[in-house]
Enzyme design. Structure first.
Site, PDB file in Angstrom:
ATOM      1  N   LYS A  23      35.453  37.896  45.791  1.00 20.60           N
ATOM      2  CA  LYS A  23      34.914  37.897  47.154  1.00 20.60           C
ATOM      3  C   LYS A  23      33.482  38.412  47.172  1.00 20.60           C
ATOM      4  O   LYS A  23      32.684  38.006  48.022  1.00 20.60           O
ATOM      5  CB  LYS A  23      35.803  38.680  48.116  1.00 20.60           C
ATOM      6  CG  LYS A  23      35.830  40.181  47.992  1.00 20.60           C
ATOM      7  CD  LYS A  23      36.823  40.783  48.989  1.00 20.60           C
ATOM      8  CE  LYS A  23      36.830  42.301  48.938  1.00 20.60           C
ATOM      9  NZ  LYS A  23      35.635  42.910  49.518  1.00 20.60           N
ATOM     10  N   SER A 145      25.503  52.566  49.385  1.00 18.34           N
ATOM     11  CA  SER A 145      26.281  51.390  49.033  1.00 18.34           C
ATOM     12  C   SER A 145      25.347  50.235  48.688  1.00 18.34           C
ATOM     13  O   SER A 145      24.368  49.966  49.395  1.00 18.34           O
ATOM     14  CB  SER A 145      27.175  50.983  50.205  1.00 18.34           C
ATOM     15  OG  SER A 145      27.719  49.698  49.992  1.00 18.34           O
ATOM     16  N   ASP A 292      35.553  50.580  43.125  1.00 17.11           N
ATOM     17  CA  ASP A 292      36.705  49.878  43.688  1.00 17.11           C
ATOM     18  C   ASP A 292      37.937  49.924  42.796  1.00 17.11           C
ATOM     19  O   ASP A 292      39.036  49.573  43.243  1.00 17.11           O
ATOM     20  CB  ASP A 292      36.346  48.420  43.994  1.00 17.11           C
ATOM     21  CG  ASP A 292      35.538  48.279  45.280  1.00 17.11           C
ATOM     22  OD1 ASP A 292      35.521  49.243  46.069  1.00 17.11           O
ATOM     23  OD2 ASP A 292      34.938  47.221  45.489  1.00 17.11           O
ATOM     24  N   LYS A 319      34.739  53.417  53.019  1.00 13.88           N
ATOM     25  CA  LYS A 319      35.354  52.104  52.814  1.00 13.88           C
ATOM     26  C   LYS A 319      36.310  51.807  53.973  1.00 13.88           C
ATOM     27  O   LYS A 319      36.216  52.428  55.042  1.00 13.88           O
ATOM     28  CB  LYS A 319      36.080  52.078  51.471  1.00 13.88           C
ATOM     29  CG  LYS A 319      35.151  52.209  50.264  1.00 13.88           C
ATOM     30  CD  LYS A 319      34.371  50.931  50.013  1.00 13.88           C
ATOM     31  CE  LYS A 319      33.578  51.005  48.724  1.00 13.88           C
ATOM     32  NZ  LYS A 319      32.890  49.727  48.417  1.00 13.88           N
ATOM     33  N   ARG A 323      39.113  56.525  51.162  1.00 13.23           N
ATOM     34  CA  ARG A 323      40.032  56.250  50.062  1.00 13.23           C
ATOM     35  C   ARG A 323      40.411  57.497  49.272  1.00 13.23           C
ATOM     36  O   ARG A 323      41.507  57.571  48.721  1.00 13.23           O
ATOM     37  CB  ARG A 323      39.431  55.186  49.132  1.00 13.23           C
ATOM     38  CG  ARG A 323      39.488  53.796  49.734  1.00 13.23           C
ATOM     39  CD  ARG A 323      38.890  52.735  48.851  1.00 13.23           C
ATOM     40  NE  ARG A 323      39.111  51.408  49.444  1.00 13.23           N
ATOM     41  CZ  ARG A 323      38.491  50.306  49.042  1.00 13.23           C
ATOM     42  NH1 ARG A 323      37.626  50.357  48.051  1.00 13.23           N
ATOM     43  NH2 ARG A 323      38.748  49.148  49.624  1.00 13.23           N
ATOM     44  N   ARG A 366      43.300  47.594  49.037  1.00 15.40           N
ATOM     45  CA  ARG A 366      43.376  48.183  47.698  1.00 15.40           C
ATOM     46  C   ARG A 366      44.443  49.279  47.609  1.00 15.40           C
ATOM     47  O   ARG A 366      44.988  49.528  46.534  1.00 15.40           O
ATOM     48  CB  ARG A 366      42.013  48.708  47.263  1.00 15.40           C
ATOM     49  CG  ARG A 366      40.960  47.618  47.248  1.00 15.40           C
ATOM     50  CD  ARG A 366      39.866  47.848  46.235  1.00 15.40           C
ATOM     51  NE  ARG A 366      38.815  46.857  46.391  1.00 15.40           N
ATOM     52  CZ  ARG A 366      38.899  45.591  45.989  1.00 15.40           C
ATOM     53  NH1 ARG A 366      39.995  45.159  45.387  1.00 15.40           N
ATOM     54  NH2 ARG A 366      37.897  44.755  46.192  1.00 15.40           N
TER      55      ARG A 366
END
Length: 409
Positions: A23, A145, A292, A319, A323, A366
């Site tokens: 992606k 980022s 990730d 995110k 996370r 995720r």
């Protein structure tokens, strides 16, 4: 949708899985295709994020709802800022309205963009009135980022004076910046990346070009975890992958050697095999360039009874969910001894796993996929399991091909 996951204790996995296109690459190429329609894309991701990106690019005026798709929010902000005559309001889910956009908006305003916050200063929703951007010099903090940086780089060739971007401080997420520049090179756009200076030269048109998207390495990580948690002799084949990948998450090849997972490349596929290995009691990983896969690695370590210290995770706070806190909460429920800061995670070695725990996914694809391989060790539940469609809609079907018992409850 709540799923119950389990496997036979003596399962030996052997199968070939075809994984959808990255992606990250797909969304970059979709934006470039909108700027240069001569580009054709093969093996495009079937993820929600790519679908949202395509729909967003097709809108000229009105509201663009990107739901949970952070990449689409950042990339479309840059795209619409430089589209003269187009006027849109970019919005998304409740979580999206909590994810900062100010650094990118400020940079685009420095280039002459007309962007207004529709609610809270510094956060979506934002109203973007496209105009011709003639300024070509801007700076950004280097430790943000990479999506902010790539948003600017992707629109740069369409600007009449190109772009000179200065990154201030220590650069993180270098592979994603290099991915963007490599894709620009592939379609014939000149650029340079020297020290903390990036230049992208203007280009009014490109030659007809078909670009094939490599399959997603982040998605491959869950199968690396499965193999690591399985019996010696397990083999899984994944397609379609390149040995010289643009994706930072391809570092999986090196990291998972410590877990006994061998990787071989042939015929645009990767062949994973579990081998006997003497594992250290604690794994140390610097994941600044591949954040990730942090969730996958942490769960793999827990499932194997190993400790780990994962660093370079500062971007995980913004995110789809926080996370680091989500990992702390869900691993603790399973019996882990874990601690987190705003940029790292420490897991202590432990052989005990609490059974039949329900894993919350926090609207984060995720979280669902990283915890699923634990079914190799214990039965568990996954709440809101449909969230995997954000990046890997076929995930649960592919697990069933590998003899996972998956039941909706």
């Amino acid at each position: 949708m709540k799923l119950h996951l389990s496997t036979a204790t003596d399962i030996l996995l052997q199968h070939e899985i075809g994984i959808t296109g990255s992606k990250s690459e797909s969304n970059r190429l979709l934006l470039l295709q909108a700027l240069f329609p001569n580009i054709k894309i093969k093996n495009i991701s079937n993820s929600d994020d790519a679908v949202v990106m395509q729909k967003g690019l097709a809108i000229s005026n009105g509201v663009v709802d990107i739901h949970h798709a952070g990449t689409a929010m950042r990339f479309l902000t840059g795209y619409f800022a430089a589209q003269e005559g187009k006027s849109v309001t970019l919005t998304g889910s409740k979580r999206m309205t909590q994810r900062p956009i100010k650094i990118l908006v400020d940079a685009l305003r420095d280039l002459g963009a007309d962007i207004v916050y529709a609610a809270k200063e510094g956060y979506p929703p934002i109203k973007v009135n496209g105009k011709k951007l003639t300024e070509n010099k801007v700076s950004l903090p280097a430790n943000i980022s990479s999506q902010y940086i790539s948003s600017l780089l992707l629109i740069a060739p369409s600007l009449e004076n190109g772009l000179e971007l200065e990154l201030v401080g220590k650069i993180t997420s270098v592979p994603y910046i290099k991915m963007t520049l490599a894709l620009l090179t592939e379609i014939g756009v000149r650029s340079s990346f020297k020290g903390n200076q990036i230049k992208v030269f203007p280009k009014t048109s490109v030659d007809s070009k078909t670009v094939t998207v490599e399959s997603d390495w982040s998605s491959a990580s869950y199968f690396y975890s499965l193999v690591a948690l399985s019996k010696v002799g397990t083999e899984i084949t994944l397609s379609s992958y390149k040995q010289n990948s643009l994706q930072g998450d391809s570092v999986l090849v090196e990291i998972y050697e410590a877990f006994g997972v061998q990787t071989k490349f042939a015929d645009n596929k990767i062949f994973l095999k579990k081998t006997a290995v003497s594992r250290p009691s604690k794994i140390n990983c610097q994941l600044e360039n591949a954040p990730d896969i942090a969730q996958t690695i942490a769960v793999t370590c827990f499932g194997l009874g190993l400790g780990c210290h994962l660093t370079g995770l500062h971007t995980l706070k913004i995110k789809e969910t926080d996370r680091l806190e989500a990992l702390y909460t869900e691993l603790s429920k399973l019996g882990a001894v874990i601690s987190v800061t705003d940029k790292d995670l420490t897991l202590e070695p432990s052989k005990h796993i609490n059974p039949d725990i329900a894993i919350n996914t926090y609207n984060d694809h995720r979280m669902a996929m990283a915890f699923a391989p634990l079914a190799m060790k214990t039965s568990l539940y996954v709440n809101d399991a449909e969230v995997v469609s954000k990046s890997y809609p076929d995930f649960w079907n592919d697990l069933q091909k590998l003899q996972f018992h998956i039941k909706q409850v």
